[in-house]
Motif scaffolding. Structure first.
Motif, PDB file in Angstrom:
ATOM      1  N   GLY A  38       0.779  -1.228   0.000  1.00  0.00           N
ATOM      2  CA  GLY A  38       0.000   0.000   0.000  1.00  0.00           C
ATOM      3  C   GLY A  38       0.812   1.279   0.000  1.00  0.00           C
ATOM      4  N   LYS A  39       2.129   1.178   0.098  1.00  0.00           N
ATOM      5  CA  LYS A  39       2.973   2.374   0.136  1.00  0.00           C
ATOM      6  C   LYS A  39       3.381   2.793  -1.273  1.00  0.00           C
ATOM      7  CE  LYS A  39       4.943   1.336   4.685  1.00  0.00           C
ATOM      8  NZ  LYS A  39       6.159   0.911   5.419  1.00  0.00           N
ATOM      9  N   THR A  40       3.710   4.062  -1.412  1.00  0.00           N
ATOM     10  CA  THR A  40       4.211   4.551  -2.694  1.00  0.00           C
ATOM     11  C   THR A  40       5.706   4.256  -2.801  1.00  0.00           C
ATOM     12  OG1 THR A  40       4.705   6.742  -1.788  1.00  0.00           O
ATOM     13  CG2 THR A  40       2.510   6.414  -2.742  1.00  0.00           C
ATOM     14  N   ASP A  41       6.188   4.145  -4.033  1.00  0.00           N
ATOM     15  CA  ASP A  41       7.615   3.879  -4.233  1.00  0.00           C
ATOM     16  C   ASP A  41       8.515   4.926  -3.571  1.00  0.00           C
ATOM     17  OD1 ASP A  41       7.140   1.524  -5.505  1.00  0.00           O
ATOM     18  OD2 ASP A  41       7.639   2.222  -7.527  1.00  0.00           O
ATOM     19  N   PRO A  42       8.183   6.229  -3.625  1.00  0.00           N
ATOM     20  CA  PRO A  42       9.047   7.198  -2.931  1.00  0.00           C
ATOM     21  C   PRO A  42       9.125   6.970  -1.424  1.00  0.00           C
ATOM     22  CG  PRO A  42       7.664   8.324  -4.528  1.00  0.00           C
ATOM     23  CD  PRO A  42       7.163   6.913  -4.450  1.00  0.00           C
ATOM     24  N   LEU A  43       8.020   6.557  -0.799  1.00  0.00           N
ATOM     25  CA  LEU A  43       8.060   6.278   0.638  1.00  0.00           C
ATOM     26  C   LEU A  43       8.893   5.036   0.935  1.00  0.00           C
ATOM     27  CD1 LEU A  43       4.418   7.031   1.862  1.00  0.00           C
ATOM     28  CD2 LEU A  43       6.464   8.465   2.047  1.00  0.00           C
ATOM     29  N   ILE A  44       8.780   4.037   0.073  1.00  0.00           N
ATOM     30  CA  ILE A  44       9.590   2.826   0.237  1.00  0.00           C
ATOM     31  C   ILE A  44      11.070   3.170   0.076  1.00  0.00           C
ATOM     32  CG2 ILE A  44      10.130   0.567  -0.759  1.00  0.00           C
ATOM     33  CD1 ILE A  44       7.127   0.442  -1.594  1.00  0.00           C
ATOM     34  N   LEU A  45      11.368   3.999  -0.916  1.00  0.00           N
ATOM     35  CA  LEU A  45      12.753   4.419  -1.144  1.00  0.00           C
ATOM     36  C   LEU A  45      13.293   5.164   0.072  1.00  0.00           C
ATOM     37  CD1 LEU A  45      15.027   4.485  -3.250  1.00  0.00           C
ATOM     38  CD2 LEU A  45      14.093   6.653  -4.073  1.00  0.00           C
ATOM     39  N   HIS A  47      -6.297  -2.078 -20.825  1.00  0.00           N
ATOM     40  CA  HIS A  47      -7.496  -1.602 -20.128  1.00  0.00           C
ATOM     41  C   HIS A  47      -7.285  -0.244 -19.464  1.00  0.00           C
ATOM     42  CE1 HIS A  47      -9.722  -5.311 -20.666  1.00  0.00           C
ATOM     43  NE2 HIS A  47      -8.704  -6.004 -20.201  1.00  0.00           N
ATOM     44  N   PHE A  48      -6.023   0.176 -19.337  1.00  0.00           N
ATOM     45  CA  PHE A  48      -5.725   1.362 -18.529  1.00  0.00           C
ATOM     46  C   PHE A  48      -4.883   2.363 -19.314  1.00  0.00           C
ATOM     47  CE2 PHE A  48      -6.035  -2.321 -15.645  1.00  0.00           C
ATOM     48  CZ  PHE A  48      -7.128  -1.915 -14.880  1.00  0.00           C
ATOM     49  N   GLY A  49      -5.535   3.406 -19.794  1.00  0.00           N
ATOM     50  CA  GLY A  49      -4.824   4.408 -20.574  1.00  0.00           C
ATOM     51  C   GLY A  49      -4.207   5.521 -19.749  1.00  0.00           C
ATOM     52  N   PHE A  50      -4.543   5.596 -18.474  1.00  0.00           N
ATOM     53  CA  PHE A  50      -4.055   6.686 -17.628  1.00  0.00           C
ATOM     54  C   PHE A  50      -4.121   6.239 -16.174  1.00  0.00           C
ATOM     55  CE2 PHE A  50      -8.556   6.947 -17.440  1.00  0.00           C
ATOM     56  CZ  PHE A  50      -8.844   7.404 -16.166  1.00  0.00           C
ATOM     57  N   GLY A  51      -3.631   7.101 -15.297  1.00  0.00           N
ATOM     58  CA  GLY A  51      -3.714   6.798 -13.874  1.00  0.00           C
ATOM     59  C   GLY A  51      -2.953   7.799 -13.043  1.00  0.00           C
ATOM     60  N   GLY A  52      -2.864   7.507 -11.756  1.00  0.00           N
ATOM     61  CA  GLY A  52      -2.020   8.242 -10.826  1.00  0.00           C
ATOM     62  C   GLY A  52      -1.008   7.268 -10.262  1.00  0.00           C
ATOM     63  N   PHE A  53       0.252   7.702 -10.149  1.00  0.00           N
ATOM     64  CA  PHE A  53       1.345   6.782  -9.848  1.00  0.00           C
ATOM     65  C   PHE A  53       2.262   7.348  -8.767  1.00  0.00           C
ATOM     66  CE2 PHE A  53      -0.006   6.408 -14.225  1.00  0.00           C
ATOM     67  CZ  PHE A  53      -0.200   5.041 -14.382  1.00  0.00           C
ATOM     68  N   GLY A  54       3.111   6.477  -8.225  1.00  0.00           N
ATOM     69  CA  GLY A  54       4.090   6.920  -7.247  1.00  0.00           C
ATOM     70  C   GLY A  54       5.049   7.947  -7.807  1.00  0.00           C
ATOM     71  N   SER A  55       5.211   7.976  -9.110  1.00  0.00           N
ATOM     72  CA  SER A  55       6.054   8.993  -9.742  1.00  0.00           C
ATOM     73  C   SER A  55       5.370  10.354  -9.780  1.00  0.00           C
ATOM     74  CB  SER A  55       6.445   8.556 -11.157  1.00  0.00           C
ATOM     75  OG  SER A  55       5.355   7.944 -11.829  1.00  0.00           O
ATOM     76  N   ASP A  56       4.075  10.400  -9.468  1.00  0.00           N
ATOM     77  CA  ASP A  56       3.357  11.674  -9.385  1.00  0.00           C
ATOM     78  C   ASP A  56       3.436  12.283  -7.993  1.00  0.00           C
ATOM     79  OD1 ASP A  56       2.267  11.753 -12.071  1.00  0.00           O
ATOM     80  OD2 ASP A  56       0.946  10.116 -11.451  1.00  0.00           O
ATOM     81  N   SER A  57       3.468  11.435  -6.969  1.00  0.00           N
ATOM     82  CA  SER A  57       3.501  11.924  -5.590  1.00  0.00           C
ATOM     83  C   SER A  57       3.855  10.783  -4.648  1.00  0.00           C
ATOM     84  CB  SER A  57       2.134  12.499  -5.195  1.00  0.00           C
ATOM     85  OG  SER A  57       2.122  12.887  -3.831  1.00  0.00           O
ATOM     86  N   ASP A  58       4.441  11.135  -3.493  1.00  0.00           N
ATOM     87  CA  ASP A  58       4.668  10.115  -2.472  1.00  0.00           C
ATOM     88  C   ASP A  58       3.418   9.895  -1.625  1.00  0.00           C
ATOM     89  OD1 ASP A  58       4.608  12.399  -0.922  1.00  0.00           O
ATOM     90  OD2 ASP A  58       6.604  12.135  -0.053  1.00  0.00           O
ATOM     91  N   SER A  59       2.387  10.712  -1.839  1.00  0.00           N
ATOM     92  CA  SER A  59       1.125  10.601  -1.118  1.00  0.00           C
ATOM     93  C   SER A  59       0.098   9.857  -1.960  1.00  0.00           C
ATOM     94  CB  SER A  59       0.587  11.999  -0.786  1.00  0.00           C
ATOM     95  OG  SER A  59      -0.802  11.966  -0.509  1.00  0.00           O
ATOM     96  N   ARG A  60      -0.479   8.797  -1.412  1.00  0.00           N
ATOM     97  CA  ARG A  60      -1.478   8.039  -2.172  1.00  0.00           C
ATOM     98  C   ARG A  60      -2.726   8.887  -2.423  1.00  0.00           C
ATOM     99  NH1 ARG A  60      -2.712   2.837  -3.905  1.00  0.00           N
ATOM    100  NH2 ARG A  60      -0.669   2.100  -3.238  1.00  0.00           N
ATOM    101  N   GLU A  61      -3.131   9.679  -1.453  1.00  0.00           N
ATOM    102  CA  GLU A  61      -4.277  10.554  -1.691  1.00  0.00           C
ATOM    103  C   GLU A  61      -4.003  11.493  -2.858  1.00  0.00           C
ATOM    104  OE1 GLU A  61      -6.693  14.316   0.287  1.00  0.00           O
ATOM    105  OE2 GLU A  61      -5.500  13.030   1.601  1.00  0.00           O
ATOM    106  N   ALA A  62      -2.814  12.075  -2.889  1.00  0.00           N
ATOM    107  CA  ALA A  62      -2.473  13.019  -3.951  1.00  0.00           C
ATOM    108  C   ALA A  62      -2.450  12.339  -5.317  1.00  0.00           C
ATOM    109  CB  ALA A  62      -1.125  13.673  -3.665  1.00  0.00           C
TER     110      ALA A  62
END
Length: 225
Positions: free
Chosen positions: A44-51, A132-147
């Motif tokens: 459940g964590k973002t890649d930046p938080l894991i890093l 199936h997925f042309g777009f999204g929100g990713f850990g490269s966009d923010s370290d916050s999952r809400e963001a």
């Protein structure tokens, strides 16, 4: 129009530890330290938080932007190799659910994952579900999952153009992070116990819907009607 944002690891698929192995290999190559992921709960964590945890545990400091760029570059190379050689497990019901949802004109599908986008695409391509997925929100966009969920929603709105707003936004995931941050972003939360968290553990965080798995996809799909 309804927007459905899916998490990847534990919700759509599992990669048999490929991400952990790739992160360990990248960190060892750059810093000479083995098993940098040891003791880190990545669910459940973002890649930046894991890093950040990897650097904190291994080097007792945070990373610099240049270090993050270098480590992600090496991580992606190792992830390509690890995913190519691992056994991808697609979660029960997911192929049928995505096929059915993709055929509907009142639904838009996207991703909301802590993976950096390149890593997410590697996993989705290997599973055959990337289309199936042309777009999204990713850990490269923010370290916050809400963001990053909010980023995914904004990208979806661009695709809507002048068609108005979404009737509802759903976040589908397998961890308490998906529930808590999905709710904070204003989404209806759909939890599924196909990751490391049990039904009881997920229920404690009060998702709007809770499933043991998505194999009974005809009943699952009714919540999006």
């Amino acid at each position: 129009m309804k927007l459905l944002l899916f998490d990847i690891d534990g919700t759509i698929l599992l990669t048999d530890g490929a991400g952990t192995r790739a992160a360990n290999r990248a960190f060892e190559k750059i810093h000479g330290l083995r098993d940098a992921m040891k003791g880190i709960d990545a669910a459940g964590k973002t890649d930046p938080l894991i890093l950040r945890e990897m650097y904190g545990n291994g080097l007792s400091r945070d990373y610099t932007d240049d270090e993050a760029e270098e480590l992600y570059r090496e991580y992606i190379l190792f992830l390509e190799e690890e995913v190519e050689n691992c056994r991808i497990e697609i979660m029960p019901g997911i192929p049928y659910l995505l096929e059915s949802l993709s055929s509907r004109t009142d639904v838009m599908l996207g991703i909301a994952t802590g993976n950096i986008e390149h890593g997410a695409r590697i996993k989705l391509r290997k599973s055959g579900l990337d289309a199936h997925f042309g777009f999204g929100g990713f850990g490269s966009d923010s370290d916050s999952r809400e963001a990053l969920i909010r980023v995914a929603i904004e990208r979806a709105k661009i695709r809507l153009r002048d068609s108005g707003d979404f009737e509802k936004v759903y976040v589908i995931g397998d961890t308490p992070h998906d529930i808590v941050h999905g709710r904070a972003a204003g989404a209806v939360t759909v939890a599924v116990a196909t990751g490391r968290y049990s039904l009881t553990e997920l229920l404690e965080h009060r998702p709007d819907y809770l499933f043991e798995h998505l194999a009974d996809y005809e009943n699952v799909i009714r919540i999006f009607d």
